[in-house]
Design an enzyme around this catalytic site. Sequence first.
Site, PDB file in Angstrom:
ATOM      1  CG  LEU A  50     101.433  29.251  82.735  1.00  0.00           C
ATOM      2  CD1 LEU A  50     101.772  27.600  82.579  1.00  0.00           C
ATOM      3  CD2 LEU A  50     100.101  29.630  82.540  1.00  0.00           C
ATOM      4  CG  ASP A  82     109.184  36.736  86.676  1.00  0.00           C
ATOM      5  OD1 ASP A  82     108.339  37.628  86.284  1.00  0.00           O
ATOM      6  OD2 ASP A  82     109.381  36.314  87.663  1.00  0.00           O
ATOM      7  CB  THR A 114      92.793  49.463  85.348  1.00  0.00           C
ATOM      8  OG1 THR A 114      91.752  49.630  86.288  1.00  0.00           O
ATOM      9  CG2 THR A 114      94.102  49.901  86.379  1.00  0.00           C
ATOM     10  CG  ASP A 115      88.066  51.837  85.627  1.00  0.00           C
ATOM     11  OD1 ASP A 115      88.643  51.081  86.238  1.00  0.00           O
ATOM     12  OD2 ASP A 115      86.847  51.904  85.607  1.00  0.00           O
ATOM     13  CD  GLU A 116      90.537  49.125  90.557  1.00  0.00           C
ATOM     14  OE1 GLU A 116      91.273  49.132  91.387  1.00  0.00           O
ATOM     15  OE2 GLU A 116      89.765  48.255  90.486  1.00  0.00           O
ATOM     16  CE1 TYR A 118      95.577  45.690  89.129  1.00  0.00           C
ATOM     17  CE2 TYR A 118      93.972  47.039  89.702  1.00  0.00           C
ATOM     18  CZ  TYR A 118      94.547  46.436  88.813  1.00  0.00           C
ATOM     19  OH  TYR A 118      94.028  46.422  87.517  1.00  0.00           O
ATOM     20  CB  SER A 119      94.720  51.583  91.366  1.00  0.00           C
ATOM     21  OG  SER A 119      94.620  52.028  92.908  1.00  0.00           O
ATOM     22  CB  SER A 163     101.332  48.567  91.315  1.00  0.00           C
ATOM     23  OG  SER A 163     100.005  47.625  90.895  1.00  0.00           O
ATOM     24  CE  LYS A 164      97.659  47.766  84.989  1.00  0.00           C
ATOM     25  NZ  LYS A 164      98.207  46.605  84.259  1.00  0.00           N
ATOM     26  CE  LYS A 205      90.646  39.925  90.088  1.00  0.00           C
ATOM     27  NZ  LYS A 205      90.933  39.705  88.635  1.00  0.00           N
ATOM     28  CB  VAL A 219      77.488  42.326  99.164  1.00  0.00           C
ATOM     29  CG1 VAL A 219      77.155  43.705  98.917  1.00  0.00           C
ATOM     30  CG2 VAL A 219      76.840  41.343  98.370  1.00  0.00           C
ATOM     31  CG  HIS A 240      84.812  49.362  98.492  1.00  0.00           C
ATOM     32  ND1 HIS A 240      83.870  48.376  99.040  1.00  0.00           N
ATOM     33  CD2 HIS A 240      84.840  49.214  97.137  1.00  0.00           C
ATOM     34  CE1 HIS A 240      83.336  48.023  97.991  1.00  0.00           C
ATOM     35  NE2 HIS A 240      84.087  48.571  97.014  1.00  0.00           N
TER      36      HIS A 240
END
Length: 339
Positions: free
Chosen positions: A38, A62, A128-130, A155-156, A158-159, A194, A211, A281
Site C-alpha cells: 500500500l 513489503d 513490460t515492453d519498456e 524504471y525499465s 530495474s524491470k 499516468k 504534453v 523519452h
Amino acid sequence: MMRKKILVTGGSGFIGGNFVQYMVNKYPDYDIYNLDLLTYAGDLTKHREIEEKDNYWFIKADIADREEIIPLFTSKKFDYVVHFAAESHVDRSITEPEIFIRTNVLGTQVLLDAAKLVNVKKFVHVSTDEVYGELDFDPNIFFTEDTPLQPNSPYSASKASSDLLVRSYSETYGLPVNITRCSNNYGPYHFPEKLIPLTISRVLNDQKVPVYGDGKNIRDWLHVIDHCSAIDLVLHEGENGEVYNVGGHNERNNLEVVKTILHTLNKSEDLIEFVEDRLGHDKRYAIDPTKLEKLGWKPKYNFDTGIAQTIQWYLDNKEWWEQIISGEYREYFEKQYNV
Ligand code: NAD
Ligand code: DAU
C-alpha cells in the site's frame, strides 16, 4: 480436490487490482491472496465488492523484506505466484531511481527465493515492453520476444534486471516461470499520474493537459482487462521458461490520445499545453503478440471501444480519483510539472 492458492503481489495497484477482481470472480474455487505494501499507488477501497468473498485475502507486506516474506511462504505454501508489485512510473524513476532498484530488483529476488523454497508450480513475472528500449517510427517494426533488452530509463532498467533474475532462477534452479511483457495499459483504477487518467481527470476539471515534447511519441495501448486475460492464459497454459509479449496493435501518438479524450468530452484543444520533454523519452513502443495469440489469446477491446469505456468509468467514479488528486498527489504534481 485441493483448492489452488494463488499469491498476487501488487494486487492493490492498477493492473494487479483489476487482476485480483477478475480472478476472484472467475475462479471461486481458487484462493486469491493479495500481498501489497500500500504505497502511494496502492489502495484497498477498490476491493470493497470482493472483500467479503471467502476466496479473497489481503496481506500487507513489503516484497523486499526477506524476514517477512520467507516465513509467509513457508506458512501459506502458495501454489502459484503472479508478481505485479513494483514502482511503475517512469517520471518518478528519473527523479528517484533508488526505490525502483529496491522494490523491482531486490523485491523480485526475495520473492524468487521464497517461491523456490516452497516449490511453487508457476511464477508469473509481469514485466513490460519498456525493457526492449525504443523503436523508431517505421510502422513495420515491432518488439518480439527475441528483441534484445535495451532499457533506457531507471524504471525499465530495474524491470529488465528483474526479468534476468527470473530467467536465471528458471535456468539455474528449474523454477517454473513465465515472463509477460505488455504494452501500455489503460482502464478503470488507473492512477492519475499516468497520461490517460491524468488527461481525463484534468480535462474534467477544465485544467491544462501537459504534453511532453512535440506529442509525437507513440505508445501501444491495451485495455487492462485484456492484459488480465492474457496473464490468466499464461498462468494456466504458458510453457515453462517462456516469455510472452502482450499487446493488441493499438498504436497512437500522445497527441492523438489526448485529442480523442478532449473530443469525447466536448472540450477545446486549447487545453493542450506542450511542456519540456521527459529525459530519455522513448520514441515508440509496438508489440508483436503472435506468440500469445498462438496460445489462444484474443483481446476484447480495440482502442476506440476501450477508451470510450474508460472515459465513462472515470465519469461514473469521480469520488475514486478525486480522493487521489486531492491528497499527497497534489504535491507530486506541482513538483513534477513545476507549477
Ligand atoms: P501500480 O503502480 O499501479 O501498482 C503497483 C502496486 O505495487 C501498488 O499497489 C503498490 O502499493 C505495490 N507495491 C509497490 N512496492 C511494493 C512493495 N515493496 N511490496 C509490496 N507491494 C508493493 O502499477 P501498475 O501500473 O498496476 O503495474 C503493475 C505491474 O505491471 C508492474 O510490475 C509494471 O511494471 C507492470 N506493467 C505495467 C504496465 C502499465 O501500463 N501500467 C504495462 C506493462 C507492465
Ligand atoms: O509500456 C508499458 C509502460 O507503460 C509500463 O511499463 C509503465 O509502468 C507505465 O507507466 C507506462 O509507461 P509510459 O511512460 O509509457 O506511460 P505514461 O503514462 O507515463 O506516459 C505515456 C506517454 O505520455 C509517454 O510518451 C510520456 C507522455 N506523457 C506522460 C505524462 C504523464 C505526457 O506527454 N505528459 C504527461 O503528463
